[in-house]
Design an enzyme around this catalytic site. Structure first.
Site, PDB file in Angstrom:
ATOM      1  N   HIS A  16       0.813  -1.213   0.000  1.00 39.93           N
ATOM      2  CA  HIS A  16       0.000   0.000   0.000  1.00 39.93           C
ATOM      3  C   HIS A  16       0.851   1.271   0.000  1.00 39.93           C
ATOM      4  O   HIS A  16       0.354   2.347  -0.326  1.00 39.93           O
ATOM      5  CB  HIS A  16      -0.989   0.010   1.177  1.00 39.93           C
TER       6      HIS A  16
ATOM      7  N   ASP B 295       0.195  -7.560   1.530  1.00 36.18           N
ATOM      8  CA  ASP B 295       0.659  -6.181   1.716  1.00 36.18           C
ATOM      9  C   ASP B 295       2.181  -6.081   1.709  1.00 36.18           C
ATOM     10  O   ASP B 295       2.784  -5.386   2.524  1.00 36.18           O
ATOM     11  CB  ASP B 295       0.097  -5.577   3.005  1.00 36.18           C
TER      12      ASP B 295
ATOM     13  N   SER C  10       4.708   2.409   8.156  1.00 33.09           N
ATOM     14  CA  SER C  10       4.328   1.259   7.333  1.00 33.09           C
ATOM     15  C   SER C  10       5.486   0.813   6.448  1.00 33.09           C
ATOM     16  O   SER C  10       6.117   1.621   5.771  1.00 33.09           O
ATOM     17  CB  SER C  10       3.128   1.614   6.449  1.00 33.09           C
TER      18      SER C  10
END
Length: 363
Positions: free
Chosen positions: A100, A130, A211
């Site tokens: 993402h 992911d 992230s």
């Protein structure tokens, strides 16, 4: 009068003698009594402060492997996150981050700990796990991270993260906490529908930009890739990471730009709560059934059709595990590989049936 003067003289002399004797006695004690002066000096000399509650050595093993990921589209920055170099080979550095973080980008840049910015090439990515793998020129690689085993870390063990929350000015930020939970199931939304990820839970602080960065054990080894965070106002201190064992099973395919192959049953399914789709499909469900997924349609020549599954069947278990909803069902299915055999229980016309399916179809 003479008597008083004599007494005063004696009194003064006595005081002088007492002071003199005291001074002499003090000097003699300091000089000849064993250890008096020496103990004082030695105590001051030998005192040292040793910090035992530190992870600086562990941080040193990982910090220069961590990088900033900047994603651009049409010249505009659309996303920023973290990543880390996990391999150096053939004059290239291989960087792991989240899907993402780079999703939708037509240009990706990697910034190392020396503020050196280089172009990155996307080798492969996968939305469900992911994960994404990039390559950069080896000249920008400052260090390479080492993977550890998340299965060896216990709840309560010290873990920490390194990343870039809130912008480049906070590059290399370290946050420390404990492993709060293992094998947590967290629902996420994807373009393919809902999905459940099995993740590690930590209370180490994570913010936008973390992230894709590493979750690290006390030995400086990567045990997970930070992926998402519960951000509801009433929830604090819950960060999640993809376990290192799962990450490593997908690296080879991602490096080669291959699609991650997952099995499928050959059915369209939906939740029991999706009354509109069930009504439109002409499916009536017994009100006593409160968990599972409903088969809406079955494709020919697939494991589901070969096993005799039909529209309206309610799948309640896979390999002995109760199916909660569609996201959970995908999670249970995708834990398997093409070629595996699974046992499914389902309800049809009020009766519970069991069937084995051979997953011989690729996603």
């Amino acid at each position: 009068m003479k008597q008083n003067t004599k007494q005063k003289v004696i009194y003064i002399v006595s005081i002088i003698i007492a002071i003199f004797v005291g001074v002499i006695a003090t000097i003699l004690v300091l000089k000849f009594v064993p250890g008096t002066k020496e103990v004082v000096n030695r105590t001051v000399k030998d005192v040292s402060i040793e910090e035992t509650n530190t992870i600086k050595e562990s941080i040193a093993k990982i910090k220069d492997a961590v990088v900033v990921i900047e994603s651009y589209k049409n010249g505009q920055k659309i996303s920023q996150g973290s990543g880390f170099v996990y391999k150096k080979e053939d004059q290239k550095g291989y960087v792991l981050t989240n899907h993402h973080v780079i999703d939708g980008a037509d240009e990706i840049k990697v910034v190392n700990n020396n503020d050196q910015s280089v172009d990155a090439k996307l080798l492969g990515s996968d939305e469900l796990s992911d994960l994404a793998v990039l390559s950069i020129d080896e000249s920008a690689v400052m260090d390479v991270a080492t993977f550890g085993k998340s299965e060896d870390v216990e709840v309560g063990d010290t873990v920490f993260t390194v990343g870039t929350p809130l912008g480049n000015e906070y590059k290399g930020t370290v946050t420390k906490g404990i492993l709060s939970g293992k094998n947590r199931l967290v629902s996420v939304d994807t373009t393919s529908g809902g999905f459940v990820m099995e993740v590690l839970q930590t209370d180490a602080a994570m913010n936008p930009g973390n992230s894709g960065g590493p979750l690290v054990n006390i030995n400086g080894e990567v045990i997970g890739v930070n992926s998402l965070k519960l951000v509801e106002d009433e929830i604090e201190g819950m960060g999640f990471a993809i376990p290192s064992e799962l990450v490593q099973t997908e690296l080879e395919s991602l490096e080669q730009g291959k699609e991650i192959v997952r099995p499928k049953l050959g059915v369209e399914f939906t939740d029991l709560s999706n009354s509109y789709l069930l009504y439109r499909s002409g499916i009536m469900i017994d009100k006593d059934i409160d968990q599972g997924v409903v088969v809406v349609s079955v494709s020919k020549g697939t494991p589901a059709s070969d096993a005799g599954l039909q529209t309206g069947d309610v799948i309640t278990e896979m390999d002995g595990t109760a199916v909660e909803n569609t996201s959970h069902f995908r999670y249970l299915l995708y834990k398997h590989k093409v070629g595996d055999t699974v046992t499914i229980k389902y309800i049809r016309n009020g009766n519970t049936e069991e069937v084995k399916l051979h997953l011989n179809q690729e996603a």
